[in-house]
Write a protein that holds these residues in place. Sequence first.
Motif, PDB file in Angstrom:
ATOM      1  N   TYR A 127      65.835  -0.850  36.997  1.00 36.54           N
ATOM      2  CA  TYR A 127      67.600  -0.867  36.958  1.00 36.54           C
ATOM      3  C   TYR A 127      67.966   0.352  38.264  1.00 36.54           C
ATOM      4  CZ  TYR A 127      67.834  -3.417  32.689  1.00 36.54           C
ATOM      5  OH  TYR A 127      67.584  -4.760  31.921  1.00 36.54           O
ATOM      6  N   VAL A 128      68.356   0.320  38.919  1.00 31.85           N
ATOM      7  CA  VAL A 128      68.924   1.175  40.217  1.00 31.85           C
ATOM      8  C   VAL A 128      69.793   1.707  40.279  1.00 31.85           C
ATOM      9  CG1 VAL A 128      68.550   0.878  43.420  1.00 31.85           C
ATOM     10  CG2 VAL A 128      67.070  -0.305  41.537  1.00 31.85           C
ATOM     11  N   THR A 129      69.469   3.193  40.507  1.00 29.91           N
ATOM     12  CA  THR A 129      70.868   3.879  40.166  1.00 29.91           C
ATOM     13  C   THR A 129      70.728   4.639  41.634  1.00 29.91           C
ATOM     14  OG1 THR A 129      72.340   5.293  38.569  1.00 29.91           O
ATOM     15  CG2 THR A 129      69.558   5.755  39.079  1.00 29.91           C
ATOM     16  N   HIS A 130      72.422   5.499  41.549  1.00 30.65           N
ATOM     17  CA  HIS A 130      72.914   6.207  42.292  1.00 30.65           C
ATOM     18  C   HIS A 130      72.741   5.469  43.842  1.00 30.65           C
ATOM     19  CE1 HIS A 130      72.946  10.658  44.208  1.00 30.65           C
ATOM     20  NE2 HIS A 130      72.959  10.581  43.323  1.00 30.65           N
ATOM     21  N   LEU A 131      73.673   4.583  43.664  1.00 31.54           N
ATOM     22  CA  LEU A 131      73.727   4.019  44.996  1.00 31.54           C
ATOM     23  C   LEU A 131      75.401   4.433  45.895  1.00 31.54           C
ATOM     24  CD1 LEU A 131      72.877   1.014  43.579  1.00 31.54           C
ATOM     25  CD2 LEU A 131      74.029  -0.186  44.909  1.00 31.54           C
ATOM     26  N   LYS A 132      75.236   4.758  46.688  1.00 28.32           N
ATOM     27  CA  LYS A 132      76.674   5.754  47.807  1.00 28.32           C
ATOM     28  C   LYS A 132      77.653   4.529  48.218  1.00 28.32           C
ATOM     29  CE  LYS A 132      75.122   9.954  48.260  1.00 28.32           C
ATOM     30  NZ  LYS A 132      75.515  11.148  47.520  1.00 28.32           N
ATOM     31  N   PRO A 133      79.262   4.587  47.178  1.00 27.72           N
ATOM     32  CA  PRO A 133      79.659   3.634  46.895  1.00 27.72           C
ATOM     33  C   PRO A 133      80.582   2.677  48.089  1.00 27.72           C
ATOM     34  CG  PRO A 133      80.735   5.802  45.654  1.00 27.72           C
ATOM     35  CD  PRO A 133      79.199   5.987  46.418  1.00 27.72           C
ATOM     36  N   ARG A 156      56.565  -8.330  41.887  1.00 23.24           N
ATOM     37  CA  ARG A 156      56.618  -8.566  40.448  1.00 23.24           C
ATOM     38  C   ARG A 156      57.571  -7.962  39.896  1.00 23.24           C
ATOM     39  NH1 ARG A 156      53.761  -5.958  36.385  1.00 23.24           N
ATOM     40  NH2 ARG A 156      53.500  -3.543  37.481  1.00 23.24           N
ATOM     41  N   LEU A 157      57.878  -7.163  40.185  1.00 23.57           N
ATOM     42  CA  LEU A 157      59.252  -5.995  39.434  1.00 23.57           C
ATOM     43  C   LEU A 157      60.949  -6.070  39.875  1.00 23.57           C
ATOM     44  CD1 LEU A 157      56.983  -2.980  38.448  1.00 23.57           C
ATOM     45  CD2 LEU A 157      57.351  -4.501  36.938  1.00 23.57           C
ATOM     46  N   LYS A 158      61.293  -7.148  39.066  1.00 26.04           N
ATOM     47  CA  LYS A 158      62.890  -7.224  40.181  1.00 26.04           C
ATOM     48  C   LYS A 158      63.574  -6.238  39.622  1.00 26.04           C
ATOM     49  CE  LYS A 158      61.109 -11.528  41.675  1.00 26.04           C
ATOM     50  NZ  LYS A 158      60.619 -11.336  43.169  1.00 26.04           N
ATOM     51  N   PRO A 159      64.380  -5.914  40.488  1.00 23.84           N
ATOM     52  CA  PRO A 159      65.455  -4.872  41.108  1.00 23.84           C
ATOM     53  C   PRO A 159      66.473  -5.224  40.192  1.00 23.84           C
ATOM     54  CG  PRO A 159      64.839  -4.048  42.978  1.00 23.84           C
ATOM     55  CD  PRO A 159      64.158  -5.750  41.797  1.00 23.84           C
ATOM     56  N   GLN A 160      67.205  -4.542  38.969  1.00 23.24           N
ATOM     57  CA  GLN A 160      68.775  -4.805  39.163  1.00 23.24           C
ATOM     58  C   GLN A 160      69.766  -3.866  39.272  1.00 23.24           C
ATOM     59  OE1 GLN A 160      68.666  -7.138  35.009  1.00 23.24           O
ATOM     60  NE2 GLN A 160      66.198  -6.350  34.813  1.00 23.24           N
ATOM     61  N   ILE A 161      70.877  -3.279  38.919  1.00 24.60           N
ATOM     62  CA  ILE A 161      71.385  -1.815  39.353  1.00 24.60           C
ATOM     63  C   ILE A 161      71.984  -2.266  37.906  1.00 24.60           C
ATOM     64  CG2 ILE A 161      73.850  -1.853  40.537  1.00 24.60           C
ATOM     65  CD1 ILE A 161      72.055  -2.901  42.984  1.00 24.60           C
ATOM     66  N   LEU A 162      71.690  -0.855  38.079  1.00 23.51           N
ATOM     67  CA  LEU A 162      72.136  -0.388  36.447  1.00 23.51           C
ATOM     68  C   LEU A 162      74.178  -0.447  36.461  1.00 23.51           C
ATOM     69  CD1 LEU A 162      70.725   1.673  34.467  1.00 23.51           C
ATOM     70  CD2 LEU A 162      71.943   3.701  35.447  1.00 23.51           C
ATOM     71  N   ARG A 163      74.447  -0.537  36.280  1.00 21.64           N
ATOM     72  CA  ARG A 163      75.886  -0.299  35.191  1.00 21.64           C
ATOM     73  C   ARG A 163      76.841   0.555  34.789  1.00 21.64           C
ATOM     74  NH1 ARG A 163      77.161  -3.486  39.420  1.00 21.64           N
ATOM     75  NH2 ARG A 163      76.308  -5.049  39.719  1.00 21.64           N
ATOM     76  N   ASN A 164      77.828   0.976  34.744  1.00 19.84           N
ATOM     77  CA  ASN A 164      78.447   2.114  33.537  1.00 19.84           C
ATOM     78  C   ASN A 164      78.517   1.546  32.475  1.00 19.84           C
ATOM     79  OD1 ASN A 164      78.701   4.062  35.662  1.00 19.84           O
ATOM     80  ND2 ASN A 164      81.340   3.361  35.680  1.00 19.84           N
ATOM     81  N   ASP A 165      78.270   2.480  30.903  1.00 18.28           N
ATOM     82  CA  ASP A 165      78.648   1.588  30.134  1.00 18.28           C
ATOM     83  C   ASP A 165      76.953   0.582  29.266  1.00 18.28           C
ATOM     84  OD1 ASP A 165      80.633   2.774  29.408  1.00 18.28           O
ATOM     85  OD2 ASP A 165      82.241   1.459  30.481  1.00 18.28           O
ATOM     86  N   GLN A 166      76.095   0.345  30.083  1.00 15.61           N
ATOM     87  CA  GLN A 166      74.704   0.256  30.289  1.00 15.61           C
ATOM     88  C   GLN A 166      74.446   0.568  28.913  1.00 15.61           C
ATOM     89  OE1 GLN A 166      72.905  -1.234  33.511  1.00 15.61           O
ATOM     90  NE2 GLN A 166      70.964  -2.416  32.721  1.00 15.61           N
ATOM     91  N   VAL A 167      73.548   0.293  27.499  1.00 12.00           N
ATOM     92  CA  VAL A 167      73.212   0.755  26.471  1.00 12.00           C
ATOM     93  C   VAL A 167      71.892   0.316  26.441  1.00 12.00           C
ATOM     94  CG1 VAL A 167      72.916   0.921  24.379  1.00 12.00           C
ATOM     95  CG2 VAL A 167      75.238   1.025  25.972  1.00 12.00           C
TER      96      VAL A 167
END
Length: 256
Positions: free
Chosen positions: A220-226, A242-253
């Motif tokens: 999960y990818v975080t800290h993207l500049k807006p 091999r490892l597909k990055p997804q974007i981290l989301r607010n409120d994800q648990v």
Amino acid sequence: MEVRVLGCSGGIGGLDVRTTSLLVDDDILIDCGTGAGVLDVPALMAIDHVFLTHAHLDHIAYLPFIIDTVGDYRSRPLTVHAAPETLRIIRSHIFNWLIWPDFSAIPDRAHPLMRFNELRIGEWADIDGRRITALPALHAVPAVGYQIRSETGASLVFSGDTTVCDAQIEAINAINDLRALIIETAFPNMQHDLALAARHLCPQMLFSVLDRLIVSPEIYVTHLKPAQAAEITAELAAYSGRLKPQILRNDQVFTL
Ligand SMILES: Nc1ncnc2c1ncn2[C@@H]1O[C@@H]2COP(=O)(O)O[C@H]2[C@H]1O
């Protein structure tokens, strides 16, 4: 154990764009950026431990407000865990009676509302069976990442702010119960030079990290500049490894 994303942006912009903070169960924060502002007062009162990756404002901004808001209502101190250099910086430059009171001396040093715990790389704090270990990182100021390991033996790693860090990659590859890796990518490839100067990652640098992982966590990818989030997201989608990055989301648990 649950890890909830309170904030995961590299900047601010309205209620949905909040800087870094992760809530572990209901009593631990990993970083204390503006994301921590979504917690109401009862939730803030339940925080007993804050682990800081580094002293930059986007990761510590709400700590002074939290301790002032909840201090009088709590019967035990809030413990701030961080590398010795990070503690030195926030004690010298934030909790110095000028920017903010020194809550480690309020009401007095023997019974403080806040206390500090030095955590060097490789050291951990065990909190009711949850183990939080400081990992190496390479940023513009002294920084660490964290391994958060549940009571049942499943781990999540948060890279913190870092550029490519051989020692962090080595540490991640040694975690055989790793379920998820939250890793930053602050800038798009076009700003590769700024990523190098500010000691962050851009997608091509992230790909070089992912190519070196021998473990298989979800990424999960975080800290993207807006302002560059769409560009970074498009560049991440091009990864063919091999490892597909997804974007981290607010409120994800994450349940571990
Ligand atoms: N030359 C620079 N070095 C470090 N940070 C910079 C520089 N220029 C702009 N910045 C910004 O300052 C920010 C400080 O927080 P971050 O490290 O998240 O991201 C950094 C960049 O967005």
